[in-house]
Design an enzyme around this catalytic site. Structure first.
Site, PDB file in Angstrom:
ATOM      1  N   SER A 188       4.214   7.864  10.318  1.00 21.42           N
ATOM      2  CA  SER A 188       4.081   8.722  11.581  1.00 21.42           C
ATOM      3  C   SER A 188       3.783   7.895  12.813  1.00 21.42           C
ATOM      4  CB  SER A 188       2.764   9.786  11.629  1.00 21.42           C
ATOM      5  OG  SER A 188       1.692   9.052  11.390  1.00 21.42           O
ATOM      6  N   GLU A 223       7.559  16.721  16.154  1.00 20.81           N
ATOM      7  CA  GLU A 223       8.435  16.467  15.013  1.00 20.81           C
ATOM      8  C   GLU A 223       7.858  17.329  13.731  1.00 20.81           C
ATOM      9  OE1 GLU A 223       7.567  12.723  12.517  1.00 20.81           O
ATOM     10  OE2 GLU A 223       9.545  12.597  12.064  1.00 20.81           O
ATOM     11  N   CYS A 226      12.998  11.203   7.759  1.00 19.48           N
ATOM     12  CA  CYS A 226      13.048  10.759   9.070  1.00 19.48           C
ATOM     13  C   CYS A 226      14.434  10.804   9.815  1.00 19.48           C
ATOM     14  CB  CYS A 226      12.712   9.353   9.123  1.00 19.48           C
ATOM     15  SG  CYS A 226      13.585   8.175   8.431  1.00 19.48           S
ATOM     16  N   LYS A 234       1.017  -1.159   0.069  1.00 19.48           N
ATOM     17  CA  LYS A 234       0.045  -0.137   0.127  1.00 19.48           C
ATOM     18  C   LYS A 234       1.050   1.218   0.004  1.00 19.48           C
ATOM     19  CE  LYS A 234      -2.062   2.863   2.249  1.00 19.48           C
ATOM     20  NZ  LYS A 234      -1.751   4.422   1.886  1.00 19.48           N
TER      21      LYS A 234
HETATM   22  P1  NAD Z   1       1.444   8.962   7.656  1.00 21.38           P
HETATM   23  O1  NAD Z   1       1.781   8.062   9.043  1.00 21.38           O
HETATM   24  O2  NAD Z   1       0.839  10.079   7.747  1.00 21.38           O
HETATM   25  O3  NAD Z   1       1.091   7.833   6.549  1.00 21.38           O
HETATM   26  C1  NAD Z   1       2.040   6.665   6.424  1.00 21.38           C
HETATM   27  C2  NAD Z   1       1.025   5.673   5.798  1.00 21.38           C
HETATM   28  O4  NAD Z   1       0.017   5.262   6.907  1.00 21.38           O
HETATM   29  C3  NAD Z   1       0.200   6.061   4.714  1.00 21.38           C
HETATM   30  O5  NAD Z   1       0.383   4.973   3.571  1.00 21.38           O
HETATM   31  C4  NAD Z   1      -0.917   6.321   5.025  1.00 21.38           C
HETATM   32  O6  NAD Z   1      -2.058   6.053   4.238  1.00 21.38           O
HETATM   33  C5  NAD Z   1      -1.090   5.524   6.440  1.00 21.38           C
HETATM   34  N1  NAD Z   1      -2.054   6.030   7.335  1.00 21.38           N
HETATM   35  C6  NAD Z   1      -1.947   7.363   7.819  1.00 21.38           C
HETATM   36  N2  NAD Z   1      -2.874   7.952   8.730  1.00 21.38           N
HETATM   37  C7  NAD Z   1      -3.388   6.665   9.080  1.00 21.38           C
HETATM   38  C8  NAD Z   1      -4.583   5.971  10.053  1.00 21.38           C
HETATM   39  N3  NAD Z   1      -4.918   7.026  11.060  1.00 21.38           N
HETATM   40  N4  NAD Z   1      -4.740   4.767  10.173  1.00 21.38           N
HETATM   41  C9  NAD Z   1      -4.407   4.116   9.180  1.00 21.38           C
HETATM   42  N5  NAD Z   1      -3.321   4.270   8.327  1.00 21.38           N
HETATM   43  C10 NAD Z   1      -3.163   5.518   8.189  1.00 21.38           C
HETATM   44  O7  NAD Z   1       3.038   9.305   7.692  1.00 21.38           O
HETATM   45  P2  NAD Z   1       3.548  10.228   6.330  1.00 21.38           P
HETATM   46  O8  NAD Z   1       3.157  11.566   6.723  1.00 21.38           O
HETATM   47  O9  NAD Z   1       3.292   9.544   4.931  1.00 21.38           O
HETATM   48  O10 NAD Z   1       5.134  10.209   6.603  1.00 21.38           O
HETATM   49  C11 NAD Z   1       5.951  10.897   7.476  1.00 21.38           C
HETATM   50  C12 NAD Z   1       6.175  10.052   8.889  1.00 21.38           C
HETATM   51  O11 NAD Z   1       6.991   9.047   8.554  1.00 21.38           O
HETATM   52  C13 NAD Z   1       7.200  10.948   9.545  1.00 21.38           C
HETATM   53  O12 NAD Z   1       6.779  10.984  11.050  1.00 21.38           O
HETATM   54  C14 NAD Z   1       8.533  10.538   9.409  1.00 21.38           C
HETATM   55  O13 NAD Z   1       9.516  10.630  10.454  1.00 21.38           O
HETATM   56  C15 NAD Z   1       8.007   9.033   9.456  1.00 21.38           C
HETATM   57  N6  NAD Z   1       9.227   8.260   8.717  1.00 21.38           N
HETATM   58  C16 NAD Z   1      10.043   7.426   9.528  1.00 21.38           C
HETATM   59  C17 NAD Z   1      10.800   6.571   8.699  1.00 21.38           C
HETATM   60  C18 NAD Z   1      11.552   5.739   9.435  1.00 21.38           C
HETATM   61  O14 NAD Z   1      12.206   4.770   9.272  1.00 21.38           O
HETATM   62  N7  NAD Z   1      11.609   5.887  11.068  1.00 21.38           N
HETATM   63  C19 NAD Z   1      11.142   6.924   7.464  1.00 21.38           C
HETATM   64  C20 NAD Z   1      10.384   7.700   6.732  1.00 21.38           C
HETATM   65  C21 NAD Z   1       9.226   8.402   7.327  1.00 21.38           C
END
Ligand code: NAD
EC number: 1.2.1.27
Length: 518
Positions: free
Chosen positions: A249, A404, A304, A196
């Protein structure tokens, strides 16, 4: 030849939005080897963050389509797991070659949908490509263990076997690297996969899937379903999915961790971060300032492993002026422009959130040394741009420190001593990464030993490990116990079977006592 028939429109489509195009293309799902239009009643716009043009539309996949994708993966599993490991490796060998050939196309897609500069998009792809290269050696990585003669005529050995259908849920910030952290490892271990992608920039995943199929991945081994929360929840709840790989996140990650675990799945969840860079006064000034700029503002801070917080120890604080000068010189513009240093942030909402956090810093008493909020980029006036922003005199109780920010904002703090700097970092809830800039080996070693973060940089600003190691965030930045890629990644996508065999004349007497070594 079969591949040509099922090819989706992405590789042949021009990444530049056509002026003649009235309707943006719909992004297709990949189910059982075919790219198919979704019957979804709702679609979301994928928006170019530099221009606000609608690049494509992504479906909120229906439950039937989701079930069809899992079913295709389940059906493909028995024959794929029995495909020789050498054949599976060869698919990856071909896949890495095809990724290299399509680098420019992939990079243009990433810049168009995500906004990062073309050069940075190449880095995004390359860091994922390295995982594919690593997966080419899966036979060695997946080897079991053998102890002969554990009892007379009895040997024990262990095998690492695939799990079945696995799933991956991706964030927006690395549209190529993160899908490539997931499915190449999973499928080369013999699993089948449902991916996904982020609904904000799904294009790179689709192109990568096309290439993986062209490389010889059989139908149904890799499937793609687009969507948001409902699709994610369906993944967590599905009884046929054995493992879930998540990056994103904390809100989503902890929800997925709990919901998928309730269904008995294994989960690896990489989440948010607040990475600190400690600057000691003995550090090399130029190299340190350049590292801080690159790691704080690169990708508009949407990494990240971005170094979003600088802790100046002692009189290194006097370097702030130089930092501001150099940050001012960075070129903020559309990522396709030759001289772009940083592009836009992903969405209008993200920009508003970042601006709100900057303002909260000002309201809480921090000094705004450089304010990028009102930047206007000629030719891209509608873009979600924020220029490099520097907040100084930030303290641990401020919201701009606790949250963050995920934007081009460097938060600067001061510590009177090295111990105080270490204490600040260790009290932060996140533990993705931390870096130190110093010429003192003793200080560097102390830092390495005492810091509670998973990835330490010593004069290295973004210490994301290559795939022979693993990505090792800890504390609130990770949930689960088997990290992404490297040995842990292989362990995550496999389970151990232990075999005890006896090849000798069968004993004639019966003993009901627990067998012990004889
Ligand atoms: P996000 O959590 O908004 O989205 C990530 C995925 O989760 C997406 O596919 C989205 O559709 C899904 N999603 C979002 N909210 C959801 C919910 N409430 N219920 C179910 N699914 C949900 O994250 P983003 O904004 O796309 O990415 C940024 C975040 O990712 C930052 O916090 C960053 O630090 C983190 N990140 C971490 C790493 C790591 O390796 N630690 C790497 C890259 C990004």
């Amino acid at each position: 030849p079969q591949f040509l028939g099922i090819r989706s429109c992405w590789l042949s489509m021009s990444p530049e939005p056509s002026t003649h195009q009235t309707k943006p293309p719909k992004v297709q799902n990949l189910i059982g080897g075919s790219f198919v239009d979704s019957q979804a009643s709702s679609y979301l716009d994928v928006i170019n963050p530099a221009t606000q043009e609608v690049v494509s539309q992504v479906p909120l996949t229906t439950n039937e389509e989701f079930k069809a994708a899992v079913s295709a993966a389940k059906q493909a599993y028995p024959s794929w797991r029995n495909t020789p490991i050498t054949t599976r490796q060869r698919v990856m060998l071909k896949f890495q070659e095809l990724i290299r050939k399509n680098m420019d196309k992939l990079a243009m897609n990433i810049t168009t949908e995500q906004g990062k500069t073309l050069k940075d998009a190449h880095g995004d792809i390359f860091r994922g490509l390295e995982v594919v290269e690593h997966a080419c050696g899966m036979a060695t990585l997946q080897m079991g263990e053998y102890v002969p003669n554990v009892s007379n005529g009895v040997d024990t050995y262990s095998l690492r076997e695939p799990l079945g259908v696995c799933a991956g849920i991706c964030p927006f910030n690395f549209p190529a690297m993160i899908p490539l952290w997931m499915f190449p490892v999973a499928v080369t271990c013999g699993n089948t996969f449902v991916l996904k992608p982020s609904e904000k920039d799904p294009g790179a995943s689709v192109i990568l899937a096309e290439l993986a199929m062209e490389a010889g991945l059989p139908d149904g081994v890799l499937n793609i379903v687009h969507g948001t929360n409902d699709t994610v929840n369906a993944i967590c709840d599905d009884d046929d999915i054995r493992a879930v790989s998540f990056v994103g996140s904390n809100t989503a990650g902890m929800h997925i961790y709990a919901r998928a675990a309730a269904k008995g799945k294994r989960i690896q969840s990489n989440m948010g971060a607040k990475n600190h860079g400690v600057v000691l006064p003995d550090a090399n000034v130029d190299a340190t300032l350049n590292a801080l700029l690159a790691a704080g503002f690169g990708a508009a801070g949407q990494r990240c492993m971005a170094l979003s917080t600088v802790v100046f120890v002692g009189n290194s604080k006097s370097w702030e002026d130089k930092l501001i000068e150099r940050a001012k010189a960075l070129k903020v513009t559309c990522g396709t422009e030759q001289d772009a240093d940083l592009g836009p942030v992903i969405s209008k909402e993200a920009k508003e959130r970042i601006c709100r956090l900057i303002q909260s810093g000002v309201d809480d008493g921090a000094k705004l040394l450089l304010d990028g909020r009102n930047i206007v980029v000629p030719g891209y006036e509608k873009g979600n741009f924020i220029g490099p922003t520097i907040l100084s005199g930030v303290t641990p109780d401020m919201e701009c420190y606790k949250e963050e920010i995920f934007g081009p904002v460097l938060v600067c703090m001061e510590a009177n001593s090295f111990d105080e700097a270490i204490d600040i970092i260790n009290r932060n809830k996140y533990g993705n990464g931390a870096a130190i800039f110093t010429t003192s080996g003793a200080a560097a070693r102390k830092f390495q030993m005492e810091i509670e973060a998973g990835q330490i940089g010593i004069n290295v600003p973004i210490p994301v490990p290559l795939p022979f190691f693993s990505f090792t965030g800890n504390k609130a930045s990770f949930a689960g116990d088997l990290n992404f890629y490297g040995k842990a990644g292989v362990d995550f996508f496999t389970q151990i079977k232990t075999v005890t065999q006896q090849w000798k004349d069968i004993p004639t007497s019966v003993s009901l006592a627990m067998p012990t070594s004889q």
